[in-house]
Scaffold this active site. Structure first.
Site, PDB file in Angstrom:
ATOM      1  N   LYS A 148       0.842  -1.356   0.128  1.00  0.00           N
ATOM      2  CA  LYS A 148      -0.056  -0.090   0.064  1.00  0.00           C
ATOM      3  C   LYS A 148       0.771   1.231   0.040  1.00  0.00           C
ATOM      4  O   LYS A 148       0.313   1.941  -0.771  1.00  0.00           O
ATOM      5  CB  LYS A 148      -0.971   0.024   1.090  1.00  0.00           C
ATOM      6  N   ARG A 165      -7.427  -7.436 -10.599  1.00  0.00           N
ATOM      7  CA  ARG A 165      -7.733  -8.832 -10.961  1.00  0.00           C
ATOM      8  C   ARG A 165      -9.513  -8.417 -11.219  1.00  0.00           C
ATOM      9  O   ARG A 165      -9.899  -7.132 -11.477  1.00  0.00           O
ATOM     10  CB  ARG A 165      -8.143  -9.610  -9.667  1.00  0.00           C
TER      11      ARG A 165
END
Lengths: 166, 498
Positions: free
Chosen positions: B116, B292
């Protein structure tokens, strides 16, 4: 044996069954017909209205129903059973105790209280891990923890009694 | 050309991918764990392979076993679906090295976006607005406190390796800083194996809005507009829609170009999603990138007419995008309700059991992506998502009415579901007028459980279910047609989740 009381969403509704296909409800006589599609699917016609209902049995007196995307849980008892129950409730209130059961199989991740500690209704007491999620189990009543029957790390079946509150 | 795809997933997404394979005349190979041996995806696939015991770590997450299997069965490609190994850079690397095509981005893009703080750094340098805060993990408490003062409380502490709300703490003032920091670090270490935590400004009552992007191996990037996924409980989305009522033309322009910048910055190809938080003043901030296919991809498919899984496969084969950005426009409005097996009134605990009855909604404008049918077993091992009901309408009110109808038609017995709760949300003013934010479920719905949210349910339904309850009860105590008592073991006395 032909009078019943149903509790749904906290309301009580009384029914008196007459001859086949007729019932007295709220002082009115209603005509109905019932079609069993399968063990879990029923069509009920009351007057000219049709209700397509999905059912999930919970126990011999509790039923869950899904109708038009609304979910209902009902408790149904004969009038006699309902009376007995009310008497029982009064007695229970005098010797109040309650228990927390596991609502599903899983693993006890954490027990937040010890025997003898005070808890308030709605307070989270046990964390049960199931389906990769941590589930908080809340106290159904206020009181003092009387007994704890499981340890952290234990696997439990559904409906295992985890602890009692008095 | 891809001839056979091994689908490394289960449930509704495995079924979704099987359908795309069939339309493309590609052989679909499913894999399954012990608990899933009779599951729908196993029965629908062209081939099915047993992979291991029920625990995910020994089956759907077992990288060496899965790569070996793919080689052994001669799979030309692997589709990871979402969840499980879909965003595991080590897995993708292993697939790349085995010579099998991975239907998704390169492992390097996934690694970049998976960290992150690294992702924040990258975004900050690529004209993608990030939430004010630090772009590296906290190493000194004094420095961190200073930063927190500069951005202003409340702030959020978040795990660098994180996701799903773990290792996340809201800090209201400096007094709480140190204790919250150590709690967040502990949680992060336990959940992700790294105690790295960074600081972000806490955005008040934002909306969760994400942009679907898609890119090929030839440097073509396109966006497929936004989705609003603000109806969520504990970071788990429940209702999603496209387009968002909150996004006007100007904001859409800004969001989509920021999303494309983000995808370009990590050298992305295949389908992906950039998630943003958008505040009341339409300021937006990069939250994370999902490298994804998303659970909620069908709402985008319904408003654009594209088949994202087929696009993914074509991209993996090295083909260019099948469309140009200017050919794609928003057609109507789509909503998705995720139907979970859970007991809403009992603090949303997952509900397990055998599906006894399953009648899916259908009719105009309704799509149902499901992983179950009447022979399925819902076990405690996996995610409780059963089905996605998706509704399309020419406009939002029509889509909402269709969704309400579809939820009403959905018959399911054997497990408890959140169907009624979804229907409740659709009826609320905040939902209808679009003013809801990511705290809607927490602030509006949660105070009404258990049972209070049901009080507005139609009176005549209450009467009807009560009468049915009486009839069923009466039937249990009456002599059956043969003159015998109905045996105690009939279905009406059995428990619902066995």
């Amino acid at each position: 044996m032909n009078e019943y009381v149903v509790t749904v969403n906290g309301k009580k509704k009384a029914f008196k069954m007459l001859d086949s296909g007729k019932v007295v409800f709220q002082d009115r006589e209603l005509e109905y017909s019932l079609l069993k599609v399968s063990d879990y699917s029923y069509l009920l016609k009351i007057g000219n209205k049709v209700y397509d209902m999905t059912t999930t049995a919970l126990s011999s007196e509790k039923f869950g129903f899904l109708v038009d995307g609304h979910y209902f849980e009902t408790t149904v008892r004969t009038k006699l059973q309902e009376k007995a129950r009310e008497l029982q409730n009064i007695r229970n209130m005098e010797t109040h105790h309650d228990l927390i059961k596991s609502p599903m199989p899983g693993m006890i991740l954490k027990i937040k209280k010890n025997v003898g500690e005070r808890i308030e209704m709605g307070e989270s007491v046990v964390i049960l891990e199931a389906m990769k999620m941590e589930n908080d189990l809340h106290a159904p009543s206020s009181g003092v923890i009387k007994e704890i029957f499981v340890k952290e790390g234990n696997s439990v079946e559904k409906d295992t009694i985890l602890l009692t509150i008095s | 050309m891809i001839k056979k795809i091994l689908i490394v997933n289960r449930g509704e997404i495995a079924v979704r991918i099987i359908k795309a394979c069939r339309e493309l005349s590609i052989t679909s190979a499913a894999l399954y764990s012990e608990a899933d041996k009779d599951s729908l995806h196993v029965r629908l696939a062209d081939e099915a392979y047993f992979i291991g015991p029920s625990a995910s770590s020994e089956s759907y997450l077992n990288i060496p076993k899965i790569v070996d299997l793919a080689k052994k069965i001669g799979a030309s490609a692997i589709h990871p679906g979402y969840g499980f190994l879909s965003e595991n850079a080590d897995f993708i690397k292993a697939v790349e090295e085995s010579g099998i095509i991975f239907i998704g981005p390169r492992s390097e893009s996934v690694r970049l976006m998976g960290d992150k703080t690294e992702a924040r750094k990258l975004m900050a340098g690529s004209e993608v607005p990030i939430v004010p805060g630090t772009t590296s993990p906290i190493d000194s408490i004094e420095e961190a406190k200073k930063t927190a003062r500069e951005i202003g409380y409340p702030i959020l502490l978040k795990a660098s390796a994180g996701g799903g709300g773990k290792g996340m703490r809201k800090v209201a003032s400096e007094d709480e800083f140190e204790s919250s920091l150590s709690a967040a670090q502990n949680e992060a270490l336990k959940a992700f194996g790294s105690s790295d935590v960074y600081i972000e400004k806490y955005i008040e009552n934002p909306k969760h809005i994400e942009v679907q992007i898609i890119a090929d191996h030839h440097g073509n990037y396109a966006h497929l507009f936004e989705r609003d996924c603000s109806i969520q409980r504990r970071h788990q989305k429940v209702i999603e829609e496209a387009p968002s009522t909150f996004v006007d033309g100007e904001l859409r322009q800004k969001l989509t170009s920021a999303a494309i910048n983000a995808a370009k910055a990590c050298g992305y190809y295949n389908a992906g999603t950039i998630e943003f938080l958008v505040d009341k003043n339409k300021n937006f901030y990069f939250l994370e990138m999902n490298t994804r296919l998303q659970v909620e991809h069908p709402v985008t498919e319904l408003i654009t007419g594209l088949d994202l899984v087929k696009e993914q496969i074509a991209i993996a084969e090295g083909k260019p995008l099948s469309f140009r950005q200017e050919d794609i426009y928003i057609h109507g409005h789509a909503l998705e309700c995720r139907i979970y097996a859970e007991d809403v009134d009992n603090n949303f605990v997952p509900s397990t059991g055998h599906i006894k009855l399953h009648r899916r909604p259908d009719g105009i404008g309704i799509r149902v992506d499901t992983g179950i049918d009447p022979f399925s077993n819902v076990s405690m091992f996996y995610d409780p998502l059963l089905t996605k009901v998706i509704a399309w309408g020419r406009n939002r009110p029509e889509a909402i009415e269709r969704m309400k109808r579809a939820l009403g038609e959905y018959k399911i017995a054997g497990v408890l579901t959140n169907i009624a709760a979804c229907r409740w949300v659709l009826k609320q003013e905040e939902f209808k007028d679009g003013s809801f934010d990511i705290n809607f479920v927490e602030n509006v719905f949660m105070p009404l459980i258990p049972d209070k949210w049901k009080s507005e349910q139609a009176q005549d339904y209450e009467d009807a279910v009560s009468l049915l309850a009486v009839l069923l009860k009466a039937r249990m105590s009456e002599p059956g047609p043969s003159g015998n008592k109905v045996p105690k073991s009939n279905n009406w006395t059995s428990k619902p989740y066995e």
